[in-house]
Enzyme design. Structure first.
Site, mmCIF file in Angstrom:
data_model
loop_
_atom_site.group_PDB
_atom_site.id
_atom_site.type_symbol
_atom_site.label_atom_id
_atom_site.label_comp_id
_atom_site.label_asym_id
_atom_site.label_seq_id
_atom_site.Cartn_x
_atom_site.Cartn_y
_atom_site.Cartn_z
ATOM 1 N N SER A 121 33.650 -10.733 59.863
ATOM 2 C CA SER A 121 32.233 -10.384 59.979
ATOM 3 C C SER A 121 31.434 -11.663 60.176
ATOM 4 C CB SER A 121 31.760 -9.657 58.711
ATOM 5 O OG SER A 121 30.389 -9.373 58.784
ATOM 6 N N LYS A 130 33.172 -8.315 63.899
ATOM 7 C CA LYS A 130 31.925 -7.599 63.630
ATOM 8 C C LYS A 130 30.765 -8.567 63.804
ATOM 9 C CE LYS A 130 30.600 -6.141 59.370
ATOM 10 N NZ LYS A 130 30.496 -5.208 58.217
ATOM 11 N N LYS A 146 26.682 -9.095 63.508
ATOM 12 C CA LYS A 146 25.415 -8.588 62.980
ATOM 13 C C LYS A 146 24.365 -8.618 64.088
ATOM 14 C CE LYS A 146 26.586 -8.201 58.535
ATOM 15 N NZ LYS A 146 26.478 -6.965 57.743
ATOM 16 N N ASP A 187 26.936 -4.434 63.820
ATOM 17 C CA ASP A 187 26.422 -3.962 62.532
ATOM 18 C C ASP A 187 24.915 -4.184 62.485
ATOM 19 O OD1 ASP A 187 25.957 -3.190 59.956
ATOM 20 O OD2 ASP A 187 27.139 -4.775 59.010
ATOM 21 N N GLU A 230 27.515 0.127 63.544
ATOM 22 C CA GLU A 230 27.479 0.463 62.121
ATOM 23 C C GLU A 230 26.045 0.578 61.620
ATOM 24 O OE1 GLU A 230 29.391 -1.162 57.906
ATOM 25 O OE2 GLU A 230 29.524 -2.388 59.708
ATOM 26 N N ASP A 240 27.609 3.357 56.703
ATOM 27 C CA ASP A 240 27.879 2.413 55.613
ATOM 28 C C ASP A 240 26.931 2.732 54.470
ATOM 29 O OD1 ASP A 240 28.058 0.220 53.898
ATOM 30 O OD2 ASP A 240 27.676 -1.281 55.425
ATOM 31 N N LYS A 276 33.087 1.066 50.984
ATOM 32 C CA LYS A 276 32.928 -0.118 50.141
ATOM 33 C C LYS A 276 33.039 0.330 48.689
ATOM 34 C CE LYS A 276 30.086 -2.890 53.269
ATOM 35 N NZ LYS A 276 28.721 -3.361 53.603
ATOM 36 N N GLY A 307 33.283 -5.293 53.454
ATOM 37 C CA GLY A 307 33.193 -6.400 52.514
ATOM 38 C C GLY A 307 31.763 -6.660 52.083
#
Length: 371
Positions: A138, A164, A166, A191, A216, A241, A265, A293
């Site tokens: 990530s 991933k 952001k 994400d 996400e 999520d 998670k 995570g």
């Protein structure tokens, strides 16, 4: 047979990430959290980890609220009740609304203690069978696209199975196009951390050209209904999520077709017991899951590894190696990734030893509760 607990400790730690981590809701580098420790009469020590941040960015929980809920409510429940199996903890805590991260921190220590008392790996105690797991990486929002590409290149060469990225409005489609042009075959997910609304449907539809694994949590952190409208308009799979806090949430999301993938998670859903329940439901429904995570230190990372050994975790999770985040971790050996794979430890419990010197070094406070 019961799980005897003689003492419970809350170690409050403060550790510095190797690099600042930036998402759509903020940037930070110092992380405060709790390592929970459950001890029995035979000297077995079970460990859990809290994942709430110091500020209520990701959810309403914080480090300080975790302490309040654990100290003033949850630990008292544990002191007053007999626990025969770690699954009992989830039921005992059900009288307390939400506060899932506080619940998970304590439940995790009891799961680890239980596995050590049984002399079996935590993964086996959970019903997991995998001997190794695939992991991705990530990457937070970077100062420039060049910085992002350099970072991706580094992790691709290390063998991580997916990346991933952001995103947020103004740092999304152009960035993703640039990454895709450099890495035409790389599994990429975006994400959004709830940075968009339904007004952005046309913009988000442009993501379909990029062959992403998923986007996400594009919409509100507590939404399931609007995500169904968005998923109907997108080819790209939506992964939920922040919206998923329980098995019931998962059932609603699947019924409404709000997503095609769920990120589990442990802290967000209240612990390993509820995480297992969500996993089992998604397996029945054919919904892919992966383990997200929360910038965990070694204990939380070890719990993620154990959970990911369950069969429906078919997509690479966020459990990168310790050195990705920490100059020094609190477990020995540290979590190591080789070619995008972590070998699941076969020792009892979480499978890693606590580095007590490191635990003391990073501790800013310790509270002890006798049973």
């Amino acid at each position: 047979m019961t799980i005897p607990i003689k003492q419970l400790k809350l170690h409050k730690l403060k550790m510095r990430l190797n690099d600042p981590f930036t998402t759509s809701f903020g940037t930070f580098q110092d992380k405060e959290f709790f390592i929970t420790e459950a001890i029995d009469d035979n000297g077995n020590r079970g460990f859990g980890e809290s994942v709430a941040f110091s500020s209520p960015w990701y959810s309403e929980e914080t480090v300080q609220t975790n302490l309040h809920i654990m100290e003033d409510f949850l630990i008292k429940i544990l002191q007053e009740n007999e626990i025969k199996h770690p699954d009992d903890v989830s039921n005992l805590f059900s009288s307390i609304r939400r506060n899932n991260m506080a619940k998970s921190a304590l439940e995790g220590a009891i799961w680890d203690l239980y596995a050590k008392q049984k002399k079996i790996p935590l993964a086996q105690a959970l019903g997991g069978t995998k001997k190794e797991i695939d992991v991705g990486i990530s990457i937070g929002i970077q100062p420039t696209i060049e910085d992002l590409l350099n970072m991706i290149d580094h992790y691709v060469q290390e063998g991580y199975k997916r990346v991933k990225i952001k995103i947020k409005p103004g740092w999304d489609i152009d960035v993703l196009r640039e990454v895709r042009s450099h890495y035409p075959d790389l599994p990429i997910m975006a994400d959004a951390n709830s940075a968009y609304t339904l007004n952005d449907i046309k913009h988000l539809q442009t993501f379909d050209e990029l062959n992403l694994m998923m986007i996400e949590q594009p919409l509100e952190h507590d939404d399931i209904v609007d995500h169904a409208k968005l998923q109907a308009a997108l080819k790209t799979p939506i992964c939920l999520d922040e919206s998923i806090h329980s098995l019931d949430d998962s059932k609603k999301a699947v019924q409404l077709e709000s997503c095609k993938i769920i990120n589990i998670k442990i802290g967000r859903v209240g612990g390993l017991t509820e995480a297992k329940r969500i996993h089992d439901f998604c397996k029945e429904q054919g919904i892919a899951v992966w383990c997200g995570g929360m910038l965990e230190a070694g204990v939380g990372r070890a719990h993620n590894i154990a959970l990911t050994t369950l069969p429906q975790f078919i997509l690479p999770g966020d459990t990168a190696g310790s050195s990705r985040y920490w100059e020094k971790d609190i477990i020995q050996p540290e979590v190591i990734v080789e070619n995008g794979i972590i070998k699941v430890p076969d020792k009892p419990g979480i499978g890693y030893e606590i580095d007590d010197e490191a635990l003391d070094e990073f501790a800013v406070d310790v509270k002890t509760f006798n049973f």
